[in-house]
Design a protein around this motif. Structure first.
Motif, mmCIF file in Angstrom:
data_model
loop_
_atom_site.group_PDB
_atom_site.id
_atom_site.type_symbol
_atom_site.label_atom_id
_atom_site.label_comp_id
_atom_site.label_asym_id
_atom_site.label_seq_id
_atom_site.Cartn_x
_atom_site.Cartn_y
_atom_site.Cartn_z
ATOM 1 N N SER A 1 0.834 -1.188 0.000
ATOM 2 C CA SER A 1 0.000 0.000 0.000
ATOM 3 C C SER A 1 0.876 1.247 0.000
ATOM 4 C CB SER A 1 -0.898 -0.009 1.241
ATOM 5 O OG SER A 1 -1.738 1.121 1.259
ATOM 6 N N PHE A 2 0.327 2.348 -0.522
ATOM 7 C CA PHE A 2 0.985 3.642 -0.364
ATOM 8 C C PHE A 2 -0.048 4.745 -0.367
ATOM 9 C CE2 PHE A 2 1.016 3.591 -5.036
ATOM 10 C CZ PHE A 2 0.740 4.901 -5.363
ATOM 11 N N MET A 3 0.311 5.850 0.275
ATOM 12 C CA MET A 3 -0.483 7.070 0.284
ATOM 13 C C MET A 3 0.442 8.196 -0.142
ATOM 14 S SD MET A 3 -2.567 6.895 3.832
ATOM 15 C CE MET A 3 -3.610 5.523 4.246
ATOM 16 N N LEU A 4 0.018 8.939 -1.129
ATOM 17 C CA LEU A 4 0.801 10.058 -1.621
ATOM 18 C C LEU A 4 -0.079 11.298 -1.563
ATOM 19 C CD1 LEU A 4 3.356 11.158 -3.112
ATOM 20 C CD2 LEU A 4 2.214 10.527 -5.246
ATOM 21 N N ALA A 5 0.408 12.331 -0.890
ATOM 22 C CA ALA A 5 -0.327 13.594 -0.807
ATOM 23 C C ALA A 5 0.582 14.702 -1.324
ATOM 24 C CB ALA A 5 -0.737 13.879 0.636
ATOM 25 N N LEU A 6 0.035 15.520 -2.203
ATOM 26 C CA LEU A 6 0.780 16.622 -2.801
ATOM 27 C C LEU A 6 -0.023 17.912 -2.626
ATOM 28 C CD1 LEU A 6 1.470 14.673 -6.083
ATOM 29 C CD2 LEU A 6 3.177 15.159 -4.335
ATOM 30 N N TRP A 7 0.645 18.983 -2.246
ATOM 31 C CA TRP A 7 -0.021 20.262 -2.075
ATOM 32 C C TRP A 7 0.075 21.069 -3.371
ATOM 33 C CZ3 TRP A 7 -3.580 22.395 0.596
ATOM 34 C CH2 TRP A 7 -3.742 23.769 0.593
ATOM 35 N N ASP A 8 -1.077 21.438 -3.913
ATOM 36 C CA ASP A 8 -1.137 22.273 -5.111
ATOM 37 C C ASP A 8 -1.253 23.731 -4.655
ATOM 38 O OD1 ASP A 8 -1.976 23.814 -7.320
ATOM 39 O OD2 ASP A 8 -2.861 22.057 -8.273
ATOM 40 N N HIS A 9 -0.149 24.440 -4.732
ATOM 41 C CA HIS A 9 -0.095 25.822 -4.274
ATOM 42 C C HIS A 9 -1.032 26.730 -5.071
ATOM 43 C CE1 HIS A 9 1.531 29.544 -2.689
ATOM 44 N NE2 HIS A 9 1.711 29.963 -3.943
ATOM 45 N N ASN A 10 -1.159 26.477 -6.365
ATOM 46 C CA ASN A 10 -2.006 27.336 -7.195
ATOM 47 C C ASN A 10 -3.480 27.225 -6.830
ATOM 48 O OD1 ASN A 10 0.148 28.378 -8.731
ATOM 49 N ND2 ASN A 10 0.127 26.548 -10.017
ATOM 50 N N TYR A 11 -3.957 26.012 -6.583
ATOM 51 C CA TYR A 11 -5.371 25.803 -6.264
ATOM 52 C C TYR A 11 -5.638 25.714 -4.764
ATOM 53 C CZ TYR A 11 -6.174 25.056 -11.212
ATOM 54 O OH TYR A 11 -6.266 25.222 -12.570
ATOM 55 N N LYS A 12 -4.571 25.723 -3.972
ATOM 56 C CA LYS A 12 -4.684 25.647 -2.501
ATOM 57 C C LYS A 12 -5.475 24.421 -2.056
ATOM 58 C CE LYS A 12 -2.685 29.705 -1.775
ATOM 59 N NZ LYS A 12 -1.533 29.726 -2.645
ATOM 60 N N ASN A 13 -5.091 23.268 -2.614
ATOM 61 C CA ASN A 13 -5.736 22.031 -2.192
ATOM 62 C C ASN A 13 -4.755 20.867 -2.298
ATOM 63 O OD1 ASN A 13 -5.647 21.490 -4.922
ATOM 64 N ND2 ASN A 13 -7.826 21.116 -5.153
ATOM 65 N N THR A 14 -5.160 19.763 -1.742
ATOM 66 C CA THR A 14 -4.341 18.566 -1.713
ATOM 67 C C THR A 14 -4.780 17.598 -2.801
ATOM 68 O OG1 THR A 14 -4.046 18.799 0.670
ATOM 69 C CG2 THR A 14 -3.603 16.622 -0.254
ATOM 70 N N MET A 15 -3.802 17.079 -3.500
ATOM 71 C CA MET A 15 -4.045 16.004 -4.456
ATOM 72 C C MET A 15 -3.531 14.728 -3.801
ATOM 73 S SD MET A 15 -2.753 17.936 -7.913
ATOM 74 C CE MET A 15 -1.157 18.275 -7.211
ATOM 75 N N ARG A 16 -4.297 13.642 -3.922
ATOM 76 C CA ARG A 16 -3.936 12.406 -3.230
ATOM 77 C C ARG A 16 -4.055 11.204 -4.138
ATOM 78 N NH1 ARG A 16 -3.659 11.936 2.004
ATOM 79 N NH2 ARG A 16 -4.435 9.818 1.903
ATOM 80 N N ILE A 17 -3.191 10.247 -3.868
ATOM 81 C CA ILE A 17 -3.305 8.924 -4.457
ATOM 82 C C ILE A 17 -3.137 7.933 -3.317
ATOM 83 C CG2 ILE A 17 -2.349 7.227 -6.062
ATOM 84 C CD1 ILE A 17 -1.118 9.592 -7.626
#
Length: 110
Positions: free
Chosen positions: A38-54
């Protein structure tokens, strides 16, 4: 400037369900792909001010290991948050919740 690459490889079945997951890094002493369940990846999108996740896990990831994975992820998120912000009080609250989570999931450290 130094650069490192992290590579995730996901083998999917005909229904797009992960069967195998491996990862490797150019900055690791181990140059072989390492299998994981398993893995969890969270990335912060500075332009949209939200988190992208997989969030992915293989179809044979045991439920007891998934419970432990979530518990340990919550714990280490607290460590990261403390290092990033210095907010000790809220991290203590998160640790209290983690203890509650572990107790409810019957995975409390012995």
């Amino acid at each position: 400037m130094k650069r490192a690459e992290i590579k995730l490889i996901v083998d999917l079945d005909d229904n797009n369900i992960p069967q195998n997951i491996t990862w490797e890094s150019t900055d690791s002493a181990n140059k072989d792909a390492v299998p994981v369940k398993s893995f969890m990846l969270a990335l912060w999108d500075h332009n949209y001010k939200n988190t992208m996740r997989i969030d992915l896990w293989t179809n044979d990831m045991p439920v007891d290991e998934m419970k432990r994975f979530f518990f340990e992820t919550l714990q280490t998120m607290g460590d990261s948050f403390l290092r990033a912000t210095g907010e000790k009080n809220i991290v203590e609250d998160l640790r209290d919740y983690c203890a509650h989570f572990a107790d409810k999931m019957d995975i409390s450290p012995k």
